[in-house]
Design an enzyme around this catalytic site. Structure first.
Site, PDB file in Angstrom:
ATOM      1  N   GLU A   1       7.251 -45.118 -45.189  1.00 37.84           N
ATOM      2  CA  GLU A   1       8.455 -45.303 -44.603  1.00 37.84           C
ATOM      3  C   GLU A   1       9.369 -44.098 -44.020  1.00 37.84           C
ATOM      4  O   GLU A   1       9.547 -43.263 -44.870  1.00 37.84           O
ATOM      5  CB  GLU A   1       9.323 -46.180 -45.619  1.00 37.84           C
ATOM      6  CG  GLU A   1      10.163 -47.332 -44.737  1.00 37.84           C
ATOM      7  CD  GLU A   1       9.330 -48.351 -44.350  1.00 37.84           C
ATOM      8  OE1 GLU A   1       9.031 -48.356 -43.086  1.00 37.84           O
ATOM      9  OE2 GLU A   1       8.819 -49.250 -45.041  1.00 37.84           O
TER      10      GLU A   1
ATOM     11  N   ASP B   1       6.832 -41.895 -39.891  1.00 42.74           N
ATOM     12  CA  ASP B   1       6.244 -41.945 -38.468  1.00 42.74           C
ATOM     13  C   ASP B   1       6.770 -40.868 -37.515  1.00 42.74           C
ATOM     14  O   ASP B   1       6.032 -40.057 -36.791  1.00 42.74           O
ATOM     15  CB  ASP B   1       6.091 -43.422 -38.034  1.00 42.74           C
ATOM     16  CG  ASP B   1       7.273 -43.976 -37.518  1.00 42.74           C
ATOM     17  OD1 ASP B   1       8.457 -43.687 -37.965  1.00 42.74           O
ATOM     18  OD2 ASP B   1       7.514 -45.019 -36.996  1.00 42.74           O
TER      19      ASP B   1
ATOM     20  N   LEU C   1      10.599 -57.024 -39.478  1.00 44.03           N
ATOM     21  CA  LEU C   1       9.159 -57.099 -39.420  1.00 44.03           C
ATOM     22  C   LEU C   1       8.700 -57.055 -37.886  1.00 44.03           C
ATOM     23  O   LEU C   1       7.440 -57.658 -37.579  1.00 44.03           O
ATOM     24  CB  LEU C   1       8.914 -58.674 -39.874  1.00 44.03           C
ATOM     25  CG  LEU C   1       9.408 -59.021 -41.279  1.00 44.03           C
ATOM     26  CD1 LEU C   1       9.166 -60.478 -41.462  1.00 44.03           C
ATOM     27  CD2 LEU C   1       8.570 -58.252 -42.307  1.00 44.03           C
TER      28      LEU C   1
ATOM     29  N   SER D   1       9.719 -57.826 -34.813  1.00 45.88           N
ATOM     30  CA  SER D   1       9.545 -58.897 -33.768  1.00 45.88           C
ATOM     31  C   SER D   1       9.674 -58.260 -32.398  1.00 45.88           C
ATOM     32  O   SER D   1       9.041 -58.755 -31.386  1.00 45.88           O
ATOM     33  CB  SER D   1      10.712 -59.793 -33.985  1.00 45.88           C
ATOM     34  OG  SER D   1      12.001 -59.132 -33.797  1.00 45.88           O
TER      35      SER D   1
ATOM     36  N   ASP E   1       5.413 -49.460 -35.447  1.00 49.94           N
ATOM     37  CA  ASP E   1       5.437 -50.789 -35.052  1.00 49.94           C
ATOM     38  C   ASP E   1       4.553 -51.216 -34.234  1.00 49.94           C
ATOM     39  O   ASP E   1       3.682 -52.148 -33.974  1.00 49.94           O
ATOM     40  CB  ASP E   1       6.838 -51.368 -34.936  1.00 49.94           C
ATOM     41  CG  ASP E   1       7.721 -50.721 -35.910  1.00 49.94           C
ATOM     42  OD1 ASP E   1       7.531 -50.395 -37.080  1.00 49.94           O
ATOM     43  OD2 ASP E   1       9.094 -50.842 -35.569  1.00 49.94           O
TER      44      ASP E   1
HETATM   45  C1  GLA Z   1      11.751 -48.932 -37.786  1.00 52.59           C
HETATM   46  C2  GLA Z   1      11.216 -48.095 -36.690  1.00 52.59           C
HETATM   47  C3  GLA Z   1       9.767 -47.485 -37.112  1.00 52.59           C
HETATM   48  C4  GLA Z   1       9.687 -46.592 -38.491  1.00 52.59           C
HETATM   49  C5  GLA Z   1      10.555 -47.613 -39.264  1.00 52.59           C
HETATM   50  C6  GLA Z   1      10.859 -46.747 -40.736  1.00 52.59           C
HETATM   51  O1  GLA Z   1      11.009 -49.993 -38.184  1.00 52.59           O
HETATM   52  O2  GLA Z   1      10.896 -48.942 -35.580  1.00 52.59           O
HETATM   53  O3  GLA Z   1       9.331 -46.633 -36.201  1.00 52.59           O
HETATM   54  O4  GLA Z   1      10.649 -45.329 -38.372  1.00 52.59           O
HETATM   55  O5  GLA Z   1      12.087 -48.088 -39.043  1.00 52.59           O
HETATM   56  O6  GLA Z   1       9.630 -46.641 -41.417  1.00 52.59           O
END
Ligand code: GLA
Length: 384
Positions: A41, A44, A130, A132, A177
């Site tokens: 988490e 990215d 999640l 969306s 995501d």
């Molecule tokens: C959000 C962002 C992702 C990532 C997460 C944390 O979901 O859209 O790119 O940085 O936070 O892991």
């Protein structure tokens, strides 16, 4: 709207709404999934590793090409219609900006797009962490591919959808995501390298399921907190003289942290530790070691709470309730944080008792949890 799903038409309700709205049958059906991140988490955008899975919650679009360069789309769940002209895209507000942004990004690559009429529906809860929005972007990309006939290169599409989110919608998210919504693999999570954008499918530990626990709280205005974390990570990378925190080994972090201010130092400690945990988690999954995966998930939560400071009271409460249950191997907040969902790894035979116990433990006045067992699913596809 009582028709049953069949191979020829897996979403008969969508086709019925399409007929009522636009007359006749849709020419194509596309879908793209939401995701839950098992571990990795806030790594990215540090060029690091993530381990998400696409879930069996998705956005679907039934569509038919138009020949006048317009897109008309009806969001069945909201009872709202939006339309725009491909040759004259203008920024506006609302969910349609995700579709428009994808058109903008695709056209920016020189792709000639054909417009369409579409009906959209979905079951990815919004604002719950999640993804969306990534699901909507990838579904839109699939819709344009269905009418415009360019080649579907999943990784490229994920990057273009991220570009749409960053530059058109104006949300500064990383690549996780969109990448998982594009590349997801049934039965597997994906270990994604957010620098090379390569992914390796890893199976869920046998006899275990992934449960998404929704705190019922929504992450309000968190863009500024997200951007602040990104800046702190960049500051730490500059301190270490590397392009991204991905390039700092845990040993180097300890040895040369002196001189780095407290906040960037805490953020860096999370990211560097989380990258290592994510690689270890993928190893544990390759061995089918649920205990080790769970242990790493628990450690990830602690680090997100204490060092990265993106958890919330509700998330901490639901994670603690989950971790107490004997059939739970591990639990953590998932997604950007500040509200939304947690994720737990649970022994399959005890999943009902787990869900009951967690909701009984978490629910108080004004607070209600909901739990969903999520199956790892395929990334965005054209269904028909
Ligand atoms: C959000 C962002 C992702 C990532 C997460 C944390 O979901 O859209 O790119 O940085 O936070 O892991």
């Amino acid at each position: 709207m009582s028709a049953r799903p069949s191979a020829a038409d897996p979403y008969p309700e969508l086709a019925a709404v399409f007929d009522a709205r636009f007359g006749g049958a849709p020419a194509a059906l596309v879908r793209a999934p939401g995701r839950v991140n098992l571990i990795g988490e806030h790594t990215d955008y540090n060029d690091g590793f993530v381990l998400p899975m696409a879930i069996d919650r998705e956005i679907r679009i039934a569509l038919r090409p138009r020949d006048d360069g317009r897109v008309r789309i009806f969001a069945a769940d909201l009872s709202e219609e939006a339309s725009f002209t491909l040759a004259a895209l203008e920024r506006g507000r609302g969910w349609q900006e995700y579709v428009k942004g994808v058109a903008w990004a695709l056209q920016g690559q020189g792709l000639a797009l054909t417009g369409w009429d579409g009906v959209m529906a979905g079951d990815v809860p919004r604002g719950a962490g999640l993804s969306s929005s990534a699901a909507l972007e990838l579904a839109a990309a699939r819709a344009f591919q269905a009418t415009s006939g360019f080649a579907w290169e999943a990784t490229r599409m994920a990057r273009l959808c991220q570009l749409a989110e960053n530059r058109w919608v104006g949300v500064n998210s990383g690549i996780m995501d969109q990448l998982i919504s594009a590349l997801g693999r049934e039965g597997h999570a994906l270990l994604l390298d957010c620098r090379s954008l390569e992914g390796e499918p890893v199976p869920l530990p046998p006899g275990h399921v992934v449960v998404v626990l929704d705190t019922g709280t929504r992450r309000g205005l968190v863009d500024s907190a997200y951007n602040e974390r990104r800046r702190q990570c960049e500051e730490a990378a500059v301190h270490y003289g590397v392009p991204a925190l991905r390039d700092v080994a845990p040993e180097t972090f300890e040895a040369t942290a002196a001189g780095l201010a407290e906040l960037p130092r805490k953020r860096a400690r999370h990211v560097i530790g989380e990258n290592a945990r994510t690689l270890q988690a993928a190893d544990a999954m390759r061995r089918g070691d649920a205990n080790e995966l769970g242990r790493l998930m628990n450690a990830s939560h602690t680090s997100l709470k204490e060092d990265f400071e993106v958890s919330s009271e509700a998330l901490d409460a639901i994670v603690a309730c989950a971790q107490e249950h004997p059939a739970c191997r591990g639990a953590r907040m998932t997604g950007g944080g500040f509200g939304g969902c947690a994720v737990a790894l649970v022994e399959l035979p005890a999943v009902d008792s787990f869900v009951q116990a967690v909701t009984a433990c978490y629910d108080t006045e004004g607070r209600k949890a909901s739990a969903t067992v999520c199956r790892p699913s395929d990334g965005a596809t054209r269904v028909r």
